[in-house]
Design a protein around this motif. Structure first.
Motif, mmCIF file in Angstrom:
data_model
loop_
_atom_site.group_PDB
_atom_site.id
_atom_site.type_symbol
_atom_site.label_atom_id
_atom_site.label_comp_id
_atom_site.label_asym_id
_atom_site.label_seq_id
_atom_site.Cartn_x
_atom_site.Cartn_y
_atom_site.Cartn_z
ATOM 1 N N TYR A 90 -15.451 -3.593 24.165
ATOM 2 C CA TYR A 90 -16.233 -4.558 23.398
ATOM 3 C C TYR A 90 -15.354 -5.714 22.922
ATOM 4 C CZ TYR A 90 -19.366 -6.451 19.826
ATOM 5 O OH TYR A 90 -20.161 -7.287 19.080
ATOM 6 N N LEU A 95 -27.223 -4.217 22.879
ATOM 7 C CA LEU A 95 -26.383 -4.653 23.995
ATOM 8 C C LEU A 95 -27.214 -4.948 25.244
ATOM 9 C CD1 LEU A 95 -23.277 -2.329 23.602
ATOM 10 C CD2 LEU A 95 -23.233 -4.825 23.695
ATOM 11 N N LEU A 107 -25.590 -6.927 16.093
ATOM 12 C CA LEU A 107 -24.796 -5.945 16.832
ATOM 13 C C LEU A 107 -23.483 -5.675 16.109
ATOM 14 C CD1 LEU A 107 -24.286 -4.215 19.366
ATOM 15 C CD2 LEU A 107 -23.397 -6.270 20.481
ATOM 16 N N ARG A 123 -20.852 -5.067 31.995
ATOM 17 C CA ARG A 123 -21.914 -4.245 31.401
ATOM 18 C C ARG A 123 -21.660 -2.748 31.577
ATOM 19 N NH1 ARG A 123 -28.380 -5.337 32.012
ATOM 20 N NH2 ARG A 123 -29.086 -3.640 30.654
ATOM 21 N N THR A 176 -27.050 0.458 21.704
ATOM 22 C CA THR A 176 -27.365 0.385 23.137
ATOM 23 C C THR A 176 -28.494 -0.614 23.391
ATOM 24 O OG1 THR A 176 -26.680 2.680 23.483
ATOM 25 C CG2 THR A 176 -28.094 1.706 25.158
#
Length: 261
Positions: free
Chosen positions: A162, A212, A181, A129, A209
């Motif tokens: 990612y 996620l 996303l 993360r 953001t």
């Protein structure tokens, strides 16, 4: 129908009505054992890759690939496609002696993908993360300070990180959230060199953001939910049996007292 016959009937109904549960449990155990073995092999491939021992990594990857191909019936079509693609990608990179960082990233991605096959515990991709969110934050800062080169650099960093978790996201993430996303990130990257206002780009970053953050906070859909769906059925049957037994005893007691009086 007396109590004993009723209980036998209920047990028979459970046996006939839920025969697949015993099979599912056996299948689940086999799947867990096989997944554990695959994860162990992918972990070894990863460590050889980051140690730059490409020949050893390639040899273990071939073994991993064979074991995976022999266990495809345990996994969904989506899982087969995602893991299969990740294996092929790493094989190509090792064979062509690609950039060592690319090899390490592909090995890490494969490792996270195999881990995502598990239905319990916290998935490893969630440990990434910070690596994912920090570039986004720095991109936001670069836009506010009107530093385009810095923004482009951090965007590349974000896309690299990612890409590492993407296979695991496809397997473990909620499909609608991952699709949304993907659309936002594709829009951002396809227009990265266009003359777009900082405020619009910042809004795009904020949406990514938020998406996620929701994905990282999601809970895993495991056996617990299946069990919770099954328990009310069992509970209802048990309550019915107990209620029937109590009613039979009550009526029998009334008859007994009537005969006495």
């Amino acid at each position: 129908m007396n109590v004993k016959l009723f209980i036998i009937f209920v047990c028979f109904t459970l046996f006939i009505g839920f025969p697949e549960r015993g099979y599912a449990e056996n299948s689940s155990a086999a799947m867990k054992n096989q997944t554990d073995n695959l994860i162990s092999l992918s972990d070894q491939v990863f460590h050889y890759s980051i140690a730059k021992q490409d020949k050893a990594a390639a040899s273990l990857l071939n073994e991993l690939s064979e074991k995976w191909n022999h266990s495809l019936d345990l996994y969904s079509e989506k899982e087969q496609q995602v893991i299969g693609t990740s294996i092929v990608k790493l094989k190509v990179l090792l064979k062509t002696q690609a950039n060592q960082q690319e090899i390490a990233d592909a090995a890490a991605s494969l490792r996270l993908g195999f881990d995502a096959l598990q239905n319990e515990g916290t998935p490893m991709w969630k440990e990434k993360r910070s690596d994912i969110m920090k570039p986004l934050s720095r991109m936001n800062t670069a836009l506010k300070n009107k530093k385009q080169e810095y923004y482009q650099y951090e965007l590349n960093q974000f896309l690299n990180e990612y890409a590492i978790i993407y296979p695991a996201l496809i397997i473990d993430g909620q499909p609608d959230m991952v699709t949304l996303l993907d659309q936002r990130i594709t829009t951002l990257t396809n227009h990265r060199l266009e003359d777009i206002t900082e405020s619009k780009r910042i809004r795009q970053l904020n949406r990514i953001t938020d998406d996620l953050n929701r994905l990282f906070k999601q809970s895993r859909n495991g056996k617990e939910e299946n069990t919770m769906g099954f328990m009310p059925i069992i509970g209802g049957i048990v309550v019915t049996v107990l209620a029937y037994v109590s009613w039979v005893r009550y009526t029998a007691e009334r008859k007994r007292r009537a005969r006495i009086h």
